[in-house]
Enzyme design. Structure first.
Site, PDB file in Angstrom:
ATOM      1  N   MET A 156     -12.232 -43.936 -25.047  1.00 33.19           N
ATOM      2  CA  MET A 156     -11.329 -44.334 -26.167  1.00 33.19           C
ATOM      3  C   MET A 156     -12.203 -43.507 -27.447  1.00 33.19           C
ATOM      4  O   MET A 156     -12.744 -44.095 -28.082  1.00 33.19           O
ATOM      5  CB  MET A 156     -11.525 -45.729 -26.604  1.00 33.19           C
ATOM      6  CG  MET A 156     -10.745 -46.245 -27.730  1.00 33.19           C
ATOM      7  SD  MET A 156      -9.040 -45.803 -27.430  1.00 33.19           S
ATOM      8  CE  MET A 156      -8.261 -47.509 -27.126  1.00 33.19           C
ATOM      9  N   GLY A 157     -11.806 -42.279 -27.722  1.00 30.50           N
ATOM     10  CA  GLY A 157     -12.273 -41.479 -28.667  1.00 30.50           C
ATOM     11  C   GLY A 157     -11.200 -41.263 -29.660  1.00 30.50           C
ATOM     12  O   GLY A 157      -9.979 -42.061 -29.810  1.00 30.50           O
ATOM     13  N   ILE A 159      -8.785 -38.945 -29.846  1.00 26.91           N
ATOM     14  CA  ILE A 159      -7.113 -38.724 -29.164  1.00 26.91           C
ATOM     15  C   ILE A 159      -6.647 -39.922 -28.341  1.00 26.91           C
ATOM     16  O   ILE A 159      -5.358 -40.437 -28.425  1.00 26.91           O
ATOM     17  CB  ILE A 159      -7.390 -37.512 -28.029  1.00 26.91           C
ATOM     18  CG1 ILE A 159      -7.814 -36.287 -28.877  1.00 26.91           C
ATOM     19  CG2 ILE A 159      -6.146 -37.106 -27.509  1.00 26.91           C
ATOM     20  CD1 ILE A 159      -8.169 -34.965 -28.063  1.00 26.91           C
ATOM     21  N   ARG A 240      -9.604 -32.711 -19.462  1.00 26.50           N
ATOM     22  CA  ARG A 240     -10.116 -31.401 -18.647  1.00 26.50           C
ATOM     23  C   ARG A 240      -9.817 -31.518 -17.033  1.00 26.50           C
ATOM     24  O   ARG A 240      -9.951 -32.866 -16.767  1.00 26.50           O
ATOM     25  CB  ARG A 240     -11.605 -31.147 -18.701  1.00 26.50           C
ATOM     26  CG  ARG A 240     -12.002 -30.487 -20.239  1.00 26.50           C
ATOM     27  CD  ARG A 240     -11.545 -29.207 -20.239  1.00 26.50           C
ATOM     28  NE  ARG A 240     -11.998 -28.503 -21.447  1.00 26.50           N
ATOM     29  CZ  ARG A 240     -11.251 -28.662 -22.482  1.00 26.50           C
ATOM     30  NH1 ARG A 240     -10.181 -29.329 -22.565  1.00 26.50           N
ATOM     31  NH2 ARG A 240     -11.872 -28.077 -23.640  1.00 26.50           N
ATOM     32  N   GLU A 269      -7.444 -23.273 -14.208  1.00 26.32           N
ATOM     33  CA  GLU A 269      -6.533 -23.030 -15.000  1.00 26.32           C
ATOM     34  C   GLU A 269      -6.115 -21.426 -15.075  1.00 26.32           C
ATOM     35  O   GLU A 269      -7.353 -20.733 -15.433  1.00 26.32           O
ATOM     36  CB  GLU A 269      -6.644 -23.617 -16.477  1.00 26.32           C
ATOM     37  CG  GLU A 269      -6.504 -25.074 -16.446  1.00 26.32           C
ATOM     38  CD  GLU A 269      -6.581 -25.750 -17.662  1.00 26.32           C
ATOM     39  OE1 GLU A 269      -6.763 -24.983 -18.785  1.00 26.32           O
ATOM     40  OE2 GLU A 269      -6.589 -26.930 -17.879  1.00 26.32           O
ATOM     41  N   HIS A 288      -1.471 -26.528 -20.429  1.00 30.22           N
ATOM     42  CA  HIS A 288      -2.759 -26.804 -21.457  1.00 30.22           C
ATOM     43  C   HIS A 288      -2.018 -26.366 -22.753  1.00 30.22           C
ATOM     44  O   HIS A 288      -2.692 -25.492 -23.512  1.00 30.22           O
ATOM     45  CB  HIS A 288      -3.930 -25.767 -21.172  1.00 30.22           C
ATOM     46  CG  HIS A 288      -5.191 -26.696 -21.425  1.00 30.22           C
ATOM     47  ND1 HIS A 288      -6.542 -26.505 -21.160  1.00 30.22           N
ATOM     48  CD2 HIS A 288      -5.309 -27.225 -22.611  1.00 30.22           C
ATOM     49  CE1 HIS A 288      -7.342 -27.052 -21.924  1.00 30.22           C
ATOM     50  NE2 HIS A 288      -6.593 -27.731 -22.857  1.00 30.22           N
TER      51      HIS A 288
HETATM   52  C1  GLV Z   1      -8.593 -27.973 -25.884  1.00 24.91           C
HETATM   53  O1  GLV Z   1      -8.360 -28.238 -24.752  1.00 24.91           O
HETATM   54  C2  GLV Z   1      -9.724 -28.273 -26.719  1.00 24.91           C
HETATM   55  O2  GLV Z   1     -10.758 -28.641 -25.970  1.00 24.91           O
HETATM   56  O3  GLV Z   1      -9.545 -27.921 -27.680  1.00 24.91           O
HETATM   57  C1  GLV Z   2     -11.400 -35.868 -29.356  1.00 26.66           C
HETATM   58  O1  GLV Z   2     -11.462 -35.218 -30.373  1.00 26.66           O
HETATM   59  C2  GLV Z   2     -11.780 -37.044 -29.219  1.00 26.66           C
HETATM   60  O2  GLV Z   2     -12.472 -37.618 -29.744  1.00 26.66           O
HETATM   61  O3  GLV Z   2     -11.062 -37.625 -28.324  1.00 26.66           O
END
Ligand code: GLV
Ligand code: GLV
Length: 323
Positions: A156-157, A159, A240, A269, A288
């Site tokens: 949980m960051g 995004i 990833r 990829e 991606h």
């Molecule tokens: C893309 O996958 C990023 O890490 O910015």
């Molecule tokens: C990326 O920016 C994250 O914290 O999920």
């Protein structure tokens, strides 16, 4: 004053490149595909800074080839698993990334993958394109309801939080998550609960991966963790590819261990031509594109250039990655 020498590993949005060009002696790799290893090693020679992409491995060999004047590697991405940060640090080379600006665009792609996987967009689009759409079919292309489902966010960051908000407020989803520490925002705003990975996998209808990729998270999703998921579960990955053991995922989709998968990232990829995963109807794969909006890619370019210029001038990077 002699201008600093910089290698930019691919064309990025023009405004930021022009800004960089006005301050440094810059070479931009002009091709559509990344430089080969040999080409990369050739071009970094004598550089003070490198603007790298996630397809360019930045390690001791590159730093060595560049030479001792190399000050900064600025990654055009939030992820930095392509960079040996420890090695860079030990050589006094600063490393930058582009967090924050791509949060919303990437969360949109994760949300899109949830809808598209649950409602079988990929098979539906194929049916129309291939002239296989015969009639309104009472039993055809049945998907899964999403309202009120349980969303499991692994990592949980920023995004993960942006996705959780979309799904909680838009689709009434219950949110559970894993993280190193409890996230008060998620708990108070979304009534989200922090759980361990096994509990998350056993309870989530949708498992969405947002964890850092590093040796400790390599193949976090494998045959044993897939076996813990619900048979109707959907797996989403916008982080990833290496977080998932793809052979195990193939088997799990094939034998119905889980219901479907939506992936914006794979390993490698692009996927090899003979990859079995691409042929599975319930596996929707995007190339991606998490951060691929006009605004986001411009914002990433601005940050990458700001990081690079700061590093070249010995100032603190606006967004620095430390070991
Ligand atoms: C893309 O996958 C990023 O890490 O910015
Ligand atoms: C990326 O920016 C994250 O914290 O999920």
């Amino acid at each position: 004053m002699v201008k600093k020498k910089v290698f930019v590993c691919r064309r990025i949005p023009a405004a930021a490149l022009q800004r960089l060009n006005s301050e440094v002696d810059m070479t931009v790799w002009p091709a559509e595909l990344p430089p080969s290893r040999a080409e990369l090693l050739q071009h970094v020679k004598g550089c003070d800074g490198i603007l790298s992409l996630l397809s360019d491995r930045m390690d001791a060999e590159v730093f060595q080839q560049a030479g001792p004047q190399l000050r900064v590697v600025s990654n055009y991405a939030v992820g930095f698993n392509n960079i040996d940060v420890r090695e860079a640090h030990s050589r006094g080379i600063r490393v930058g990334n582009t967090p924050g600006v791509l949060t919303e665009a990437t969360a949109d792609i994760a949300a899109g993958l949830i809808l598209a996987t649950a409602r079988r967009f990929s098979e539906s689009i194929d049916q129309v394109r291939n002239l296989e759409w015969k009639t309104w079919d009472p039993l055809g292309l049945l998907g899964l309801d999403l309202k009120g489902a349980t969303l499991g966010i692994v990592g949980m960051g920023r995004i993960g939080m942006a996705l959780a908000k979309r799904m909680h407020f838009g689709w009434d989803m219950n949110v559970i998550y894993t993280a190193r520490t409890e996230k008060p925002d998620a708990e108070s705003l979304l009534n989200a609960k922090r759980v361990d990975l096994a509990t998350l996998l056993a309870n989530a209808d949708i498992v969405s991966l947002h964890a850092d990729y590093n040796p400790s998270t390599h193949h976090l999703i494998n045959s044993s963790t897939l076996a813990m998921m619900k048979p109707n579960a959907i797996l989403i990955n916008t982080a990833r590819g290496g977080l998932i053991d793809q052979d195990a995922l193939y088997n799990a989709l094939k034998d119905g261990t889980i219901w479907g998968a939506g992936l914006d990232v794979t390993d490698p990829e692009p996927l090899p031509d003979d990859s079995q995963l691409r042929r599975l109807p319930r596996c929707l794969i995007l190339p991606h594109i998490g951060s691929a909006t006009i605004e986001t890619r411009q914002a990433m370019a601005d940050i990458a250039v700001d990081n690079l210029l700061a590093g070249l001038h010995g100032r603190p990077l606006p967004h620095e990655v430390r070991p």
